[in-house]
Design an enzyme around this catalytic site. Structure first.
Site, PDB file in Angstrom:
ATOM      1  N   GLY A  10       0.704  -1.162  -0.087  1.00 59.57           N
ATOM      2  CA  GLY A  10       0.074   0.104   0.159  1.00 59.57           C
ATOM      3  C   GLY A  10       0.923   1.140  -0.066  1.00 59.57           C
ATOM      4  O   GLY A  10       1.831   1.448   0.991  1.00 59.57           O
ATOM      5  N   GLY A  12      -0.080   4.529  -0.376  1.00 64.33           N
ATOM      6  CA  GLY A  12      -1.077   5.585  -0.398  1.00 64.33           C
ATOM      7  C   GLY A  12      -0.313   6.806   0.679  1.00 64.33           C
ATOM      8  O   GLY A  12       1.050   6.711   0.729  1.00 64.33           O
ATOM      9  N   ILE A  14      -0.375   6.774   4.084  1.00 63.73           N
ATOM     10  CA  ILE A  14       0.428   6.202   5.008  1.00 63.73           C
ATOM     11  C   ILE A  14       1.926   5.513   4.722  1.00 63.73           C
ATOM     12  O   ILE A  14       2.990   5.562   5.239  1.00 63.73           O
ATOM     13  CB  ILE A  14      -0.238   5.321   5.782  1.00 63.73           C
ATOM     14  CG1 ILE A  14      -1.684   5.986   6.404  1.00 63.73           C
ATOM     15  CG2 ILE A  14       0.466   4.851   7.097  1.00 63.73           C
ATOM     16  CD1 ILE A  14      -2.405   4.930   7.049  1.00 63.73           C
ATOM     17  N   ASP A  34       2.226  -1.386  -4.677  1.00 60.68           N
ATOM     18  CA  ASP A  34       0.698  -1.133  -4.714  1.00 60.68           C
ATOM     19  C   ASP A  34       0.149  -1.544  -6.026  1.00 60.68           C
ATOM     20  O   ASP A  34       0.894  -1.890  -7.003  1.00 60.68           O
ATOM     21  CB  ASP A  34       0.643   0.564  -4.729  1.00 60.68           C
ATOM     22  CG  ASP A  34      -0.715   1.033  -4.425  1.00 60.68           C
ATOM     23  OD1 ASP A  34      -0.939   1.618  -3.023  1.00 60.68           O
ATOM     24  OD2 ASP A  34      -1.793   1.008  -5.116  1.00 60.68           O
ATOM     25  N   ASN A  96     -12.215  -4.306   2.512  1.00 63.46           N
ATOM     26  CA  ASN A  96     -10.781  -4.580   2.982  1.00 63.46           C
ATOM     27  C   ASN A  96     -10.516  -5.854   3.390  1.00 63.46           C
ATOM     28  O   ASN A  96      -9.362  -6.251   3.627  1.00 63.46           O
ATOM     29  CB  ASN A  96     -10.618  -3.495   4.294  1.00 63.46           C
ATOM     30  CG  ASN A  96     -10.430  -2.186   3.831  1.00 63.46           C
ATOM     31  OD1 ASN A  96     -10.323  -1.884   2.361  1.00 63.46           O
ATOM     32  ND2 ASN A  96     -10.255  -1.108   4.574  1.00 63.46           N
ATOM     33  N   HIS A 176      -9.499  -0.794  18.015  1.00 70.32           N
ATOM     34  CA  HIS A 176      -9.267   0.140  17.484  1.00 70.32           C
ATOM     35  C   HIS A 176     -10.509   0.778  17.075  1.00 70.32           C
ATOM     36  O   HIS A 176     -10.802   0.795  15.740  1.00 70.32           O
ATOM     37  CB  HIS A 176      -8.222   0.223  16.481  1.00 70.32           C
ATOM     38  CG  HIS A 176      -7.914   1.577  15.904  1.00 70.32           C
ATOM     39  ND1 HIS A 176      -7.495   2.730  16.629  1.00 70.32           N
ATOM     40  CD2 HIS A 176      -7.790   2.066  14.692  1.00 70.32           C
ATOM     41  CE1 HIS A 176      -7.064   3.537  16.011  1.00 70.32           C
ATOM     42  NE2 HIS A 176      -7.327   3.335  14.804  1.00 70.32           N
TER      43      HIS A 176
HETATM   44  C1  PYR Z   1      -6.810   6.765  12.738  1.00 72.32           C
HETATM   45  O1  PYR Z   1      -6.531   7.563  12.398  1.00 72.32           O
HETATM   46  O2  PYR Z   1      -7.157   6.151  13.752  1.00 72.32           O
HETATM   47  C2  PYR Z   1      -6.728   5.172  11.853  1.00 72.32           C
HETATM   48  O3  PYR Z   1      -7.475   4.244  12.199  1.00 72.32           O
HETATM   49  C3  PYR Z   1      -6.015   5.731  10.496  1.00 72.32           C
END
Ligand code: PYR
Length: 320
Positions: A10, A12, A14, A34, A96, A176
């Site tokens: 990837g 991009g 990040i 990519d 994803n 998360h």
């Molecule tokens: C965040 O900014 O929290 C992500 O998951 C990218």
């Protein structure tokens, strides 16, 4: 000693930031993969051309064939789509999860000895998908989220207390997502726990509660401001800290999405917990004491991750 190889799947926002940080820190040579034709090679060349100015020794190359990740020591995965304003991380699951399955298989084929850090959202379930598809041992496949969420918490606390970010330690556990658990009791300014700082009159409980909520919403705050995608500088810096701890066997104590097999009463689940990251990957999962309220918040977060794992399993069953 030959240089280490860092593969970024990837390229991009990040991915590009990861490449720059990895090269500037001379963690190793960097390859950017990519699917967008020409783009990873272009970014790699642009970044390589900063090396005479910045003064680092690392080669940067890019391409569209998974074989370029062959033999990588570390693979960092950002492939997939980011969220846009109004979307939750969970809205990305359909696209994803397919991407992470393909990437996992490629890592299993070309870089089976790598330490793998997943950043793609929804994070905890994407690491689970990728680890399964890769066949790599779970201690070498982790997700980056806790370092980022803790960094946001630390930054907001440092602003509130008007102290250096370096003197603020903080722990954020759980998935998360909106249910993540910033652990106030285990977060400190120079070793003084936050509840004591409230007692000392440094801040109020209301202000602390607002900071906890801002931490939970930290990703969404950036998405709303950027309008075209999600955060990239802090996520990249967080993943690089994890990669560095592995490559240099630093044994940093870092919160990461790690595979639980009994710890915290969970089985075959990835979720954010404190770990020691060294040359063995996740060398230890640290089981800290949680009080009843913290346990309930952690369980709520675990349940949210489990719901997403069930969604992925259902999507898989529909496909086969
Ligand atoms: C965040 O900014 O929290 C992500 O998951 C990218």
């Amino acid at each position: 000693m030959a240089r280490k190889k860092i593969a970024l799947v990837g390229a991009g926002q990040i991915g590009g930031t990861l490449a720059l940080l990895a090269a500037q820190k001379e963690l190793g040579d960097v390859v950017l993969f990519d699917i967008a034709e020409g783009m990873p090679a272009g970014k790699a060349l642009d970044l390589a051309e900063t090396s005479p100015v910045e003064g680092f020794n690392a080669s940067l190359t890019g391409g569209n064939d998974y074989s370029i990740i062959e033999g990588a020591d570390v693979v960092i995965v950002t492939a997939g789509i980011p969220r846009k304003p109004g979307m939750s991380r969970d809205d990305l699951i359909g696209i994803n999860s397919g991407v992470c399955k393909t990437v996992g298989e490629a890592i299993g084929k070309y870089a089976p000895n790598a330490f793998v850090i997943v950043i793609t959202n929804p994070l905890d379930v994407m690491v689970w998908v990728l680890q399964q598809a890769s066949g790599l041992p779970p201690e070498r496949v982790v997700g980056m989220a806790g370092v980022l969420d803790s960094a946001r918490f630390r930054y907001f606390l440092a602003e509130e207390f008007n102290v250096s970010v370096e003197d603020v330690t903080a722990f954020v556990l759980g998935g998360h997502g909106d249910t993540m658990v910033p652990l106030v009791r285990y977060s400190t300014v120079a070793g003084i726990p936050l509840p004591d700082l409230v007692k000392m009159g440094w801040t109020t409980q209301e202000k602390l509660d607002a900071i906890v909520q801002r931490t939970r919403d930290g990703g969404a705050e950036i998405v709303k401001l950027l309008k075209t995608g999600s955060a990239f500088y802090a996520p990249a810096a967080s993943a690089i800290q994890m990669a560095e701890s592995y490559l240099k066997d630093q044994k940093r104590v870092l919160p990461v999405a790690a595979h639980l097999s009994g710890q915290y009463g969970q089985d075959d689940l990835y979720v954010g917990v404190p770990t020691i990251i060294g040359a063995g990957g996740v060398e230890k999962i640290i089981e800290i004491e949680l009080n009843d309220e913290e346990k309930a918040m952690f369980q709520n977060s675990v349940d949210a991750v489990k719901t997403l794992v069930d969604v992925v399993k259902k999507l898989d069953a529909e496909k086969s």
